[in-house]
Design a protein around this motif. Sequence first.
Motif, PDB file in Angstrom:
ATOM      1  N   ARG A  30       0.841  -1.203   0.000  1.00 50.61           N
ATOM      2  CA  ARG A  30       0.000   0.000   0.000  1.00 50.61           C
ATOM      3  C   ARG A  30       0.871   1.247   0.000  1.00 50.61           C
ATOM      4  O   ARG A  30       0.632   2.202  -0.747  1.00 50.61           O
ATOM      5  N   ARG A  31       1.908   1.261   0.825  1.00 57.46           N
ATOM      6  CA  ARG A  31       2.767   2.443   0.906  1.00 57.46           C
ATOM      7  C   ARG A  31       3.567   2.629  -0.386  1.00 57.46           C
ATOM      8  O   ARG A  31       3.819   3.759  -0.811  1.00 57.46           O
ATOM      9  N   ARG A  33       2.419   1.780  -3.294  1.00 55.09           N
ATOM     10  CA  ARG A  33       1.432   2.299  -4.252  1.00 55.09           C
ATOM     11  C   ARG A  33       1.229   3.797  -4.064  1.00 55.09           C
ATOM     12  O   ARG A  33       1.087   4.536  -5.041  1.00 55.09           O
ATOM     13  N   TYR A  34       1.203   4.257  -2.820  1.00 53.10           N
ATOM     14  CA  TYR A  34       1.027   5.686  -2.569  1.00 53.10           C
ATOM     15  C   TYR A  34       2.161   6.486  -3.215  1.00 53.10           C
ATOM     16  O   TYR A  34       1.940   7.555  -3.778  1.00 53.10           O
ATOM     17  N   CYS A  35       3.388   5.966  -3.122  1.00 53.96           N
ATOM     18  CA  CYS A  35       4.515   6.624  -3.773  1.00 53.96           C
ATOM     19  C   CYS A  35       4.296   6.680  -5.284  1.00 53.96           C
ATOM     20  O   CYS A  35       4.627   7.681  -5.937  1.00 53.96           O
ATOM     21  N   TYR A  37       1.392   6.791  -6.811  1.00 51.77           N
ATOM     22  CA  TYR A  37       0.346   7.775  -7.108  1.00 51.77           C
ATOM     23  C   TYR A  37       0.919   9.200  -7.085  1.00 51.77           C
ATOM     24  O   TYR A  37       0.620  10.016  -7.956  1.00 51.77           O
ATOM     25  N   LEU A 213      -5.493   8.365   1.624  1.00 55.75           N
ATOM     26  CA  LEU A 213      -5.031   8.523   0.253  1.00 55.75           C
ATOM     27  C   LEU A 213      -5.584   9.802  -0.362  1.00 55.75           C
ATOM     28  O   LEU A 213      -4.850  10.585  -0.977  1.00 55.75           O
ATOM     29  N   MET A 216      -4.091  12.955   0.947  1.00 52.72           N
ATOM     30  CA  MET A 216      -2.817  13.208   0.293  1.00 52.72           C
ATOM     31  C   MET A 216      -3.026  13.806  -1.098  1.00 52.72           C
ATOM     32  O   MET A 216      -2.369  14.778  -1.486  1.00 52.72           O
ATOM     33  N   ILE A 505      -5.149   4.476  -9.483  1.00 57.22           N
ATOM     34  CA  ILE A 505      -5.750   4.066  -8.207  1.00 57.22           C
ATOM     35  C   ILE A 505      -6.753   2.939  -8.427  1.00 57.22           C
ATOM     36  O   ILE A 505      -6.784   1.951  -7.686  1.00 57.22           O
ATOM     37  N   GLU A 509      -5.922  -0.343  -6.508  1.00 56.20           N
ATOM     38  CA  GLU A 509      -6.736  -0.559  -5.309  1.00 56.20           C
ATOM     39  C   GLU A 509      -7.908  -1.508  -5.549  1.00 56.20           C
ATOM     40  O   GLU A 509      -8.387  -2.148  -4.629  1.00 56.20           O
TER      41      GLU A 509
END
Length: 549
Positions: A30-31, A33-35, A37, A213, A216, A505, A509
């Motif tokens: 998950r972390r 993936r956030y990077c 995005y 998310l 952010m 996303i 996700e």
Amino acid sequence: MKASSHLKKRLESFSKKLEEQSKPVPNDDRRARYCEYITRFSSYFSRERWSLTGSTVTRMRLRSLTDEGDYDYLIISGISIPKEALEHRSDVPCFVHIRTDKVNTFVFDEDLKVDGKYLHSKVLKELDKRAFEITSGLLPVLVAPVASQSYIGLNQNINPGTSQVNYFGANLNGDFEVAVRSTDLSSTVKEHLCNLSGVLGGDNSENTMMPSLFRMLGTLIQAAVLSENISPPSPKKVCRRDSVGSTLRFDYKSSKDFIAAFLIDGTLQCINEWKRNMMNRKKAFWPKEDTIDKIHASEVYVVAKPAIVSPDPTRDFCFGFNQAERLLAESLSPDQRLCMLLLKSLQKGFLGEYSDVLTTFHWSTAFYHKCEEIDPALFHRKTMLQPLGSVLSYMCECLRNRYLKHYFVESNLIAHISPEKADKIAAKIKQILRDPESALPVYFEKGVCTRNLTVSDEDLLKRSEEPDAGCQVTKVLELWVQLQKAASAEDSKLTRALLDTFLLILQKEMGFLENESLSMEGIVNSLVTQGVRYVASTICSFLAETSSK
């Protein structure tokens, strides 16, 4: 190091526990993936990148039931520093000063210069907007001190960067809708974006993933449309680390370290020399030639960190070989990796009082040096104590000589440790060599405070994947098609950035859009097709359950 039959049996249980603690968990993905995005959105406006680094990606991270450890985020500026602009410090060459007059791709303002020609380290320490046009406003939001009935976020400065320790955990309410409505997007597009984020976020207050998310993403939108720095939200209560004290009770702890960096343009001389030395070795077991080639071609960064001796906080920068370290860790065999985890358990356990002096980085450096010399066959579990003892003895030798060489640079990593402190640490290590049966179990026998464990991120992820977790697939598909139609008339970077990021996303996700080569029309058709399949399979499952009752 000699092992009794009793220790050999215990060593097997220790190994299993370390392997279990170092396993990747859904929160890692998950972390990462956030990077992805953040990087995708930012790519429309700058060359800034975020990446997950450190022990999470090298699989050297040890987790316990109450401590998830730390996540390291590398925030890479779109500005690169030519290698010619680097001035090595003669006493510790892995630290450098940057000459602004030799950076031709960017003109730094005078307030970012020291003595008129050296770059001030605050440009990275403070994530200055001139170097981080898009993500400069994101960091204050991510590390803003938080306090609620079940979540406390406390900040501390680290070298390099900023760290937040979260004693959790509660939901983070998003500012996405506020950010979207402040843009020049059409009212229709705004409405569809807010509706889509609301459905993706869901109404389940226990699901902390999607709301954080979109919180952010809201900040990224603001950074893209505003010319000034974004102020962090004012928390209802600011908590300082020293206000908590040693009596703080928590259920589950996790921390995030944010490290800003410049990419170095060009191959460093030290890397050329390292490769030449590696290739000219007469007898070496590790690393292999293909790993050496990959390391030679990998990116190197500079981060803001004062030198370990005679520090100059305004001018000092340190090399960051993050990609190279990941490649080294990935090239280890499972048994070699286990040996490194045993070293890490000793560092956290029996040597815990010196863990801030002789860090994991020091131990991994010593380990890599010895891996070149030790036959990989000796890392077998039955003979594991032999290579383990070899690394411990090597560290004692380094402490005695007051010199531990950086793996890539001719630079002393322990130049800051006093002779007295070095002798004390060496004496402690010798105790391990004499009596491993007493030293090895310390980490595994450390007491855990009595506390009720809350739902972990892994359980939250499982819950979010259930059909009733607030993510209505058919509604998402409907809103996406509406958004696509409404945005077709707006040809702006912000619109394209938002649509592209939302597509990513949905893919990551929700498992949609596996074929990224599809056209926009094909993507919509793929969404609809997969949505129909999802609904059909859900109905079939429901009917099957009903008929069996």
